[in-house]
Every structure is written in C-alpha cells, then in structure tokens.
Design a protein around this motif. Sequence first.
Motif, PDB file in Angstrom:
ATOM      1  N   ASP A  44      65.383  10.520  47.594  1.00  0.00           N
ATOM      2  CA  ASP A  44      65.358  11.212  46.300  1.00  0.00           C
ATOM      3  C   ASP A  44      65.912  12.622  46.400  1.00  0.00           C
ATOM      4  OD1 ASP A  44      63.389   9.505  44.393  1.00  0.00           O
ATOM      5  OD2 ASP A  44      62.771   9.348  46.490  1.00  0.00           O
ATOM      6  N   TYR A  46      64.738  15.379  45.206  1.00  0.00           N
ATOM      7  CA  TYR A  46      63.745  16.431  45.468  1.00  0.00           C
ATOM      8  C   TYR A  46      63.537  16.638  46.967  1.00  0.00           C
ATOM      9  CZ  TYR A  46      60.086  13.161  46.876  1.00  0.00           C
ATOM     10  OH  TYR A  46      59.362  12.220  47.559  1.00  0.00           O
ATOM     11  N   SER A 126      59.711   8.987  35.160  1.00  0.00           N
ATOM     12  CA  SER A 126      60.314  10.279  34.784  1.00  0.00           C
ATOM     13  C   SER A 126      61.115  10.123  33.494  1.00  0.00           C
ATOM     14  CB  SER A 126      61.237  10.787  35.896  1.00  0.00           C
ATOM     15  OG  SER A 126      60.528  10.926  37.104  1.00  0.00           O
ATOM     16  N   GLY A 150      72.549   7.543  37.841  1.00  0.00           N
ATOM     17  CA  GLY A 150      71.533   7.508  38.895  1.00  0.00           C
ATOM     18  C   GLY A 150      70.276   6.775  38.457  1.00  0.00           C
ATOM     19  N   GLY A 151      69.219   6.928  39.254  1.00  0.00           N
ATOM     20  CA  GLY A 151      67.976   6.211  38.985  1.00  0.00           C
ATOM     21  C   GLY A 151      67.357   6.597  37.660  1.00  0.00           C
ATOM     22  N   VAL A 152      67.092   7.891  37.486  1.00  0.00           N
ATOM     23  CA  VAL A 152      66.472   8.346  36.235  1.00  0.00           C
ATOM     24  C   VAL A 152      67.420   8.105  35.063  1.00  0.00           C
ATOM     25  CG1 VAL A 152      65.600  10.363  34.988  1.00  0.00           C
ATOM     26  CG2 VAL A 152      65.013  10.059  37.410  1.00  0.00           C
ATOM     27  N   LYS A 177      82.304   5.160  37.589  1.00  0.00           N
ATOM     28  CA  LYS A 177      80.900   5.110  37.215  1.00  0.00           C
ATOM     29  C   LYS A 177      80.740   5.235  35.695  1.00  0.00           C
ATOM     30  CE  LYS A 177      77.906   7.310  40.047  1.00  0.00           C
ATOM     31  NZ  LYS A 177      77.399   8.301  41.044  1.00  0.00           N
ATOM     32  N   ARG A 194      83.897  15.620  36.136  1.00  0.00           N
ATOM     33  CA  ARG A 194      84.957  16.187  36.994  1.00  0.00           C
ATOM     34  C   ARG A 194      86.321  16.152  36.301  1.00  0.00           C
ATOM     35  NH1 ARG A 194      81.909  13.546  41.477  1.00  0.00           N
ATOM     36  NH2 ARG A 194      81.093  15.280  42.722  1.00  0.00           N
ATOM     37  N   ASN A 216      69.177  16.225  33.989  1.00  0.00           N
ATOM     38  CA  ASN A 216      68.932  15.978  35.407  1.00  0.00           C
ATOM     39  C   ASN A 216      69.765  16.883  36.302  1.00  0.00           C
ATOM     40  OD1 ASN A 216      67.109  13.734  35.195  1.00  0.00           O
ATOM     41  ND2 ASN A 216      68.841  12.486  34.499  1.00  0.00           N
ATOM     42  N   HIS A 221      75.969  21.622  32.842  1.00  0.00           N
ATOM     43  CA  HIS A 221      75.546  20.518  31.972  1.00  0.00           C
ATOM     44  C   HIS A 221      74.562  21.007  30.905  1.00  0.00           C
ATOM     45  CE1 HIS A 221      77.369  17.595  34.711  1.00  0.00           C
ATOM     46  NE2 HIS A 221      77.097  16.669  33.816  1.00  0.00           N
ATOM     47  N   GLY A 239      65.494  17.839  36.019  1.00  0.00           N
ATOM     48  CA  GLY A 239      65.949  18.260  37.343  1.00  0.00           C
ATOM     49  C   GLY A 239      67.226  19.073  37.246  1.00  0.00           C
ATOM     50  N   SER A 242      72.549  19.747  40.502  1.00  0.00           N
ATOM     51  CA  SER A 242      73.786  20.482  40.837  1.00  0.00           C
ATOM     52  C   SER A 242      73.488  21.727  41.671  1.00  0.00           C
ATOM     53  CB  SER A 242      74.535  20.881  39.559  1.00  0.00           C
ATOM     54  OG  SER A 242      73.781  21.802  38.810  1.00  0.00           O
ATOM     55  N   PHE A 268      59.356  19.346  32.852  1.00  0.00           N
ATOM     56  CA  PHE A 268      58.194  18.483  33.112  1.00  0.00           C
ATOM     57  C   PHE A 268      58.259  17.940  34.528  1.00  0.00           C
ATOM     58  CE2 PHE A 268      59.928  14.143  33.028  1.00  0.00           C
ATOM     59  CZ  PHE A 268      61.202  14.387  32.528  1.00  0.00           C
ATOM     60  N   LEU A 269      57.100  17.627  35.078  1.00  0.00           N
ATOM     61  CA  LEU A 269      56.966  16.994  36.399  1.00  0.00           C
ATOM     62  C   LEU A 269      56.311  15.641  36.204  1.00  0.00           C
ATOM     63  CD1 LEU A 269      55.699  20.039  38.492  1.00  0.00           C
ATOM     64  CD2 LEU A 269      57.956  18.949  38.619  1.00  0.00           C
ATOM     65  N   ASN A 318      75.691   6.380  44.782  1.00  0.00           N
ATOM     66  CA  ASN A 318      74.794   5.352  44.243  1.00  0.00           C
ATOM     67  C   ASN A 318      75.093   5.086  42.776  1.00  0.00           C
ATOM     68  OD1 ASN A 318      73.779   8.116  43.902  1.00  0.00           O
ATOM     69  ND2 ASN A 318      72.003   7.201  42.909  1.00  0.00           N
ATOM     70  N   GLY A 320      72.433   3.595  39.893  1.00  0.00           N
ATOM     71  CA  GLY A 320      71.014   3.291  39.803  1.00  0.00           C
ATOM     72  C   GLY A 320      70.255   3.954  40.938  1.00  0.00           C
TER      73      GLY A 320
HETATM   74  P1  NAP Z   1      70.019   9.997  41.183  1.00  0.00           P
HETATM   75  O1  NAP Z   1      70.462  10.452  39.834  1.00  0.00           O
HETATM   76  O2  NAP Z   1      69.874   8.552  41.431  1.00  0.00           O
HETATM   77  O3  NAP Z   1      70.955  10.583  42.320  1.00  0.00           O
HETATM   78  C1  NAP Z   1      71.442  11.870  42.261  1.00  0.00           C
HETATM   79  C2  NAP Z   1      72.782  11.891  41.468  1.00  0.00           C
HETATM   80  O4  NAP Z   1      73.073  13.237  41.151  1.00  0.00           O
HETATM   81  C3  NAP Z   1      73.975  11.392  42.264  1.00  0.00           C
HETATM   82  O5  NAP Z   1      74.111  10.007  42.157  1.00  0.00           O
HETATM   83  C4  NAP Z   1      75.136  12.173  41.647  1.00  0.00           C
HETATM   84  O6  NAP Z   1      75.796  11.340  40.706  1.00  0.00           O
HETATM   85  C5  NAP Z   1      74.450  13.335  40.920  1.00  0.00           C
HETATM   86  N1  NAP Z   1      74.922  14.623  41.446  1.00  0.00           N
HETATM   87  C6  NAP Z   1      74.929  15.045  42.725  1.00  0.00           C
HETATM   88  N2  NAP Z   1      75.440  16.293  42.790  1.00  0.00           N
HETATM   89  C7  NAP Z   1      75.757  16.647  41.522  1.00  0.00           C
HETATM   90  C8  NAP Z   1      76.337  17.815  40.936  1.00  0.00           C
HETATM   91  N3  NAP Z   1      76.685  18.873  41.668  1.00  0.00           N
HETATM   92  N4  NAP Z   1      76.514  17.831  39.589  1.00  0.00           N
HETATM   93  C9  NAP Z   1      76.169  16.763  38.829  1.00  0.00           C
HETATM   94  N5  NAP Z   1      75.625  15.643  39.324  1.00  0.00           N
HETATM   95  C10 NAP Z   1      75.427  15.595  40.654  1.00  0.00           C
HETATM   96  O7  NAP Z   1      68.644  10.733  41.494  1.00  0.00           O
HETATM   97  P2  NAP Z   1      67.295  10.565  40.675  1.00  0.00           P
HETATM   98  O8  NAP Z   1      66.219  10.297  41.649  1.00  0.00           O
HETATM   99  O9  NAP Z   1      67.477   9.653  39.527  1.00  0.00           O
HETATM  100  O10 NAP Z   1      67.052  12.060  40.139  1.00  0.00           O
HETATM  101  C11 NAP Z   1      67.840  12.584  39.060  1.00  0.00           C
HETATM  102  C12 NAP Z   1      67.308  13.968  38.703  1.00  0.00           C
HETATM  103  O11 NAP Z   1      65.968  13.846  38.251  1.00  0.00           O
HETATM  104  C13 NAP Z   1      67.269  14.942  39.872  1.00  0.00           C
HETATM  105  O12 NAP Z   1      67.595  16.239  39.388  1.00  0.00           O
HETATM  106  C14 NAP Z   1      65.824  14.918  40.297  1.00  0.00           C
HETATM  107  O13 NAP Z   1      65.423  16.090  40.953  1.00  0.00           O
HETATM  108  C15 NAP Z   1      65.156  14.761  38.950  1.00  0.00           C
HETATM  109  N6  NAP Z   1      63.796  14.210  38.991  1.00  0.00           N
HETATM  110  C16 NAP Z   1      62.803  14.988  38.492  1.00  0.00           C
HETATM  111  C17 NAP Z   1      61.520  14.500  38.433  1.00  0.00           C
HETATM  112  C18 NAP Z   1      60.442  15.355  37.815  1.00  0.00           C
HETATM  113  O14 NAP Z   1      59.260  15.092  38.034  1.00  0.00           O
HETATM  114  N7  NAP Z   1      60.812  16.374  37.039  1.00  0.00           N
HETATM  115  C19 NAP Z   1      61.234  13.218  38.945  1.00  0.00           C
HETATM  116  C20 NAP Z   1      62.286  12.429  39.448  1.00  0.00           C
HETATM  117  C21 NAP Z   1      63.578  12.945  39.463  1.00  0.00           C
HETATM  118  P3  NAP Z   1      77.249  11.701  40.069  1.00  0.00           P
HETATM  119  O15 NAP Z   1      78.237  10.759  40.669  1.00  0.00           O
HETATM  120  O16 NAP Z   1      77.046  11.428  38.632  1.00  0.00           O
HETATM  121  O17 NAP Z   1      77.566  13.115  40.391  1.00  0.00           O
END
Ligand code: NAP
Length: 328
Positions: A44, A46, A126, A150-152, A177, A194, A216, A221, A239, A242, A268-269, A318, A320
């Motif tokens: 993840d 984080y 989330s 991504g996942g979220v 993507k 990009r 995210n 953004h 999140g 970046s 939010f968390l 990734n 998803g």
């Molecule tokens: P994810 O989106 O599956 O993976 C991260 C993605 O971020 C990558 O696939 C990449 O896709 C993108 N990325 C990487 N560097 C970047 C950049 N410089 N600018 C823009 N996009 C970039 O990860 P996830 O687990 O689902 O988490 C997504 C967000 O939710 C994260 O910020 C995470 O910290 C946050 N989150 C927060 C909580 C909470 O409790 N608040 C809980 C879970 C997750 P691209 O090819 O699109 O760049």
Amino acid sequence: MRQIRLVSRPTGFPTAANFELVTSPPLDLSPGTALVENLWLSVDPYMRQAMDSDEWWALGAPGEGRALGRVVQSLTPAYGIGDIVFHTQGWRTHAVVTPSASRLIEVEPGVPLSAHLGILGGTGLSAYAGLKRVLKLQPGETLFVSAAAGGVGTAAARIARLLGAGRIIGSTGSAEKAKWLVSEVGFDAALNYRDGSLVEQLAAEAPDGIDAYLDNVGGEHLAAAIDVLKPRGRIAWCGAVSTYNGDGVVAPRNLYDVVGKELRLEGFLVRNHLDLRPELIEFLTPHLQSGAVVSDETVVDGFSQTVEAFLAMLRGENTGKMLVQLAA
Ligand code: NAP
C-alpha cells in the motif's frame, strides 16, 4: 518463517536495497494464540510514508501491513485449523495472532478471498466511506476520482455506479490505463495526467463542473479539481500519493478558492470508519456473486516478490489493488 525488514530509510523513491529478506526460526505458540500461514499480502502507498517514521516502521523490523492467512495451529477456541484470518502483521510468511488483534473472515461462495484485501477490505472501505459518509454522493452527481486505476480508485467507481452516480471521471498515468478504466471499470471518461494540462482535460470532460471529488493524489490534481468543482462542491481527501516520495507539493496553489466557491474539503482516515465494514460487505457481496462487480486487482506471485510488487505499485504498474499471493 521468512519476513521482510526495512534496513534503511529511503531517500526519494525506495529501492530493493532498503529491505532485507530474513529467514527466522519457527514461531512458538502460547495459549490463546494461533499460527497463521499467510496466503495474501497487501502492498500500500501508506507504507512509503511509514518508512520515513521511526514510530511507524522501525529499522530492522517488518512493518505493519494487511494480510490474509490460514490457521495451521491453534491454541485458542476462537480459531480452528483451516480458518481464514485477517491480520496486520505485514510482510511475513507466517504470523502468531491473537483473536483480539485479528479477525475471522467469512468466506462466501462466489467471492474471491483476495477481495477481502481489495474491494471488501480497507481499500474498498476507503472508497465507500469517502463516497457515502464524506462526500454524501447523490444520484446523478458528477464525480471525479484520482489514482482512478488503483485499488481505491477502481472500487470508488464501481461503488459510485451502484450508488447512482451520474458521470464518473477518472485520472491515471497512462493512455492504456485510461482506456481500461472506460472499457472495463465503468468510468464515463478517463484522463491521462501525463498528457497535457490536467485542468483543461478535466474541464473538457465536465463542462458543467463536478459535484464531488475523491482525491487520492493531492497537489496539482487537487488544484485542478478546485478549479472545476461547482460552487459548494465537495472534496473527500483520501491520500496524496504524488507526494509520498518527498517530491511534489501537497497544498494546491488555489486553496483559497475553497472560500470563494464555498467548497467543503474534508480529510478522512479509513480506520475511523470501520463501523461501515459490515454494511459494505452486505452491500457488495451479492454484486460480487452475480459478477456485476469485480474486485479489480493485480496479483504478483511469491513472497520474495513483495518488495518488487510494492515498488511497481508506486510506479503505477498496477490496475486495481496490488496484491502478493503466497499460496493458493
Ligand atoms: P493504488 O491507487 O492502487 O496505487 C497507487 C497509484 O498511485 C499507482 O497505481 C499510480 O497510478 C498512482 N501514482 C503514483 N505516483 C503518482 C503521482 N506522482 N501522481 C499521480 N498518481 C500517482 O493505491 P491505493 O491503495 O488504492 O491508494 C490510493 C490512495 O488512497 C493513496 O493516496 C493512499 O494513501 C490513499 N489511501 C488513504 C486511506 C485513508 O485512510 N485515508 C486508505 C487507503 C488508501 P497511476 O498510473 O495512475 O499514476
């Protein structure tokens, strides 16, 4: 038992040299505990933040991280052999768990186990908490989601569609993507951040503005969303991926427009919304069973590939939720 430990703090983008894979003696059970053989591990964003913090991830230790495993020995009446358990002991092949610090997973027919780390897990939760509780998304509204592939992001689109969203727009880091988001995930439009000006692309896809934004990514953004949101629009800040490698700017250049446009920006968390988990599972399970919804995921095989899976996720390789599979 094997585990992956952090041995040095990354500067900028992490490398494999920041980690070591260690083989340890078998784990001893004490009364009230169970031994779990891990089947699935989560990697993840984080975790990158955790790597900067002595309190969050000590050097020489495996970090905190979500995992699903099978009980192989038990000294607690709470778990029988073969039970599937969720815990947060991170990147290791085996873990000793207590019932108070782990959770029994109810395996439903037609629902892949890995979904409990994806759309039914903290990732999906989330998205659900962000859409339902923070944004209070209404039927017909235009929604923008960043890190959409991504996942979220993918969970957010699938859930938002079920909640009756109008137009759903996503942003991601490649044309391939972006195409996948529209053809497979159900986004109405997807932008490649990009490929030119993000704010111009977003404004073109939402000529009447957006009602709600699940952020995210942060930085540019968030700035683009503030520019294109309708007056009194809402932002759920989930999140800021970046910025996690120490580059990029978290705060948007136009933050004060939040006042001028009377926007609502709320962070939010997910850990403070765990009460929503039963509702999410009840809501999504029939859709997963019917095939109307899938838990989008990229699976990397083998424990030794965990660090590479983590780095690939940060690089955006990734679609998803990024997961590591240790055993069937
Ligand atoms: P994810 O989106 O599956 O993976 C991260 C993605 O971020 C990558 O696939 C990449 O896709 C993108 N990325 C990487 N560097 C970047 C950049 N410089 N600018 C823009 N996009 C970039 O990860 P996830 O687990 O689902 O988490 C997504 C967000 O939710 C994260 O910020 C995470 O910290 C946050 N989150 C927060 C909580 C909470 O409790 N608040 C809980 C879970 C997750 P691209 O090819 O699109 O760049």
